[in-house]
Motif scaffolding. Structure first.
Motif, PDB file in Angstrom:
ATOM      1  N   VAL A   1      33.123  50.726  38.834  1.00  0.00           N
ATOM      2  CA  VAL A   1      33.694  49.845  39.846  1.00  0.00           C
ATOM      3  C   VAL A   1      35.192  50.111  39.896  1.00  0.00           C
ATOM      4  O   VAL A   1      35.857  50.139  38.857  1.00  0.00           O
ATOM      5  N   ILE A   2      35.716  50.308  41.107  1.00  0.00           N
ATOM      6  CA  ILE A   2      37.152  50.550  41.299  1.00  0.00           C
ATOM      7  C   ILE A   2      37.703  49.445  42.178  1.00  0.00           C
ATOM      8  O   ILE A   2      37.185  49.194  43.274  1.00  0.00           O
TER       9      ILE A   2
ATOM     10  N   GLU B   1      28.206  57.921  37.696  1.00  0.00           N
ATOM     11  CA  GLU B   1      27.917  58.960  38.687  1.00  0.00           C
ATOM     12  C   GLU B   1      28.016  58.402  40.105  1.00  0.00           C
ATOM     13  O   GLU B   1      27.973  59.150  41.070  1.00  0.00           O
ATOM     14  N   TRP B   2      28.125  57.101  40.222  1.00  0.00           N
ATOM     15  CA  TRP B   2      28.341  56.416  41.493  1.00  0.00           C
ATOM     16  C   TRP B   2      29.568  55.535  41.353  1.00  0.00           C
ATOM     17  O   TRP B   2      29.870  55.040  40.260  1.00  0.00           O
ATOM     18  N   LEU B   3      30.263  55.325  42.472  1.00  0.00           N
ATOM     19  CA  LEU B   3      31.442  54.468  42.500  1.00  0.00           C
ATOM     20  C   LEU B   3      31.178  53.286  43.422  1.00  0.00           C
ATOM     21  O   LEU B   3      30.588  53.455  44.497  1.00  0.00           O
TER      22      LEU B   3
ATOM     23  N   HIS C   1      38.044  36.362  39.849  1.00  0.00           N
ATOM     24  CA  HIS C   1      36.783  35.979  40.498  1.00  0.00           C
ATOM     25  C   HIS C   1      35.839  37.168  40.612  1.00  0.00           C
ATOM     26  O   HIS C   1      34.643  37.047  40.352  1.00  0.00           O
ATOM     27  N   THR C   2      36.372  38.315  40.987  1.00  0.00           N
ATOM     28  CA  THR C   2      35.530  39.504  41.122  1.00  0.00           C
ATOM     29  C   THR C   2      34.998  39.948  39.766  1.00  0.00           C
ATOM     30  O   THR C   2      33.811  40.257  39.628  1.00  0.00           O
ATOM     31  N   LEU C   3      35.857  39.983  38.782  1.00  0.00           N
ATOM     32  CA  LEU C   3      35.421  40.422  37.447  1.00  0.00           C
ATOM     33  C   LEU C   3      34.345  39.501  36.882  1.00  0.00           C
ATOM     34  O   LEU C   3      33.384  39.972  36.257  1.00  0.00           O
ATOM     35  N   MET C   4      34.471  38.188  37.104  1.00  0.00           N
ATOM     36  CA  MET C   4      33.437  37.252  36.630  1.00  0.00           C
ATOM     37  C   MET C   4      32.087  37.562  37.279  1.00  0.00           C
ATOM     38  O   MET C   4      31.044  37.503  36.634  1.00  0.00           O
TER      39      MET C   4
ATOM     40  N   VAL D   1      37.626  49.949  36.766  1.00  0.00           N
ATOM     41  CA  VAL D   1      38.966  50.520  36.831  1.00  0.00           C
ATOM     42  C   VAL D   1      39.807  49.684  37.785  1.00  0.00           C
ATOM     43  O   VAL D   1      39.398  49.429  38.917  1.00  0.00           O
ATOM     44  N   ILE D   2      40.977  49.262  37.311  1.00  0.00           N
ATOM     45  CA  ILE D   2      41.908  48.504  38.136  1.00  0.00           C
ATOM     46  C   ILE D   2      43.078  49.420  38.480  1.00  0.00           C
ATOM     47  O   ILE D   2      43.767  49.926  37.591  1.00  0.00           O
TER      48      ILE D   2
END
Length: 177
Positions: A4-5, A72-74, A17-20, A35-36
């Motif tokens: 996840v980017i 292998e996917w983003l 909120h997104t990380l939760m 990744v932030i």
């Protein structure tokens, strides 16, 4: 399986909120890393990323980030966006059976009025964007932002919904979205 980017700037609360919402994906083994990509935040974004176990970059080149991605996917999402229930199973099945990019469906509960939808262009990452790492590597260019990477790409619609980041902003300001 999936990296996840999230690109942000001074969006600590939205990022939280997104990380939760992504924790369950990590627990299920669908998300291998988060990744932030920071654009000069002056709030607590770096501390939050560290506490959540994310890889945090204050200086970054998108192609280098993609190369270092474990999945292998983003999945590219805006800070504040949250996938609704059922997304983990659908993403796992989708990446196992497909090679084409995909987006979440817009959340029916957070859809703007028809009038607002007619007059506005949807930002490239408003519904998230899922794409194979190899395709992202072939598209990445020097100085590119994550939204630029997917701008103009066609994608399939997933049945899982994503609550857009703008819904969080609207609820915090006390306005309807």
């Amino acid at each position: 399986m999936l990296t996840v980017i999230i690109e942000c700037q001074d969006q600590e609360s939205e990022l939280a909120h997104t990380l939760m919402a992504l924790v369950s994906g990590a627990v299920e083994g669908v998300i291998s890393d988060v990744v932030i990509l920071d654009n000069g935040s002056r709030d607590g974004t770096p501390r939050l990323a560290d506490a959540a176990g994310c890889r945090f970059y204050a200086r970054w080149e998108l192609k280098d980030i993609i190369t270092a991605a474990r999945g292998e996917w983003l999945l590219l999402v805006e800070p504040g966006a949250r996938p609704n229930s059922g997304w983990i199973e659908e993403i796992a099945e989708y990446v196992a059976l497909n090679t084409a990019p995909a987006r979440f469906s817009p959340s029916r509960a957070h859809r703007p009025s028809l009038f607002r939808r007619l007059g506005r262009r949807c930002p490239p990452l408003e519904h998230g964007f899922l794409l194979p790492k190899q395709q992202a590597l072939s598209l990445a260019r020097t100085g590119m932002r994550s939204a630029d990477l997917v701008s103009g790409l066609s994608s399939k619609a997933l049945s899982s919904e994503l609550v857009p980041a703008r819904a969080l902003k609207g609820s915090r300001m006390g306005t309807a979205v």
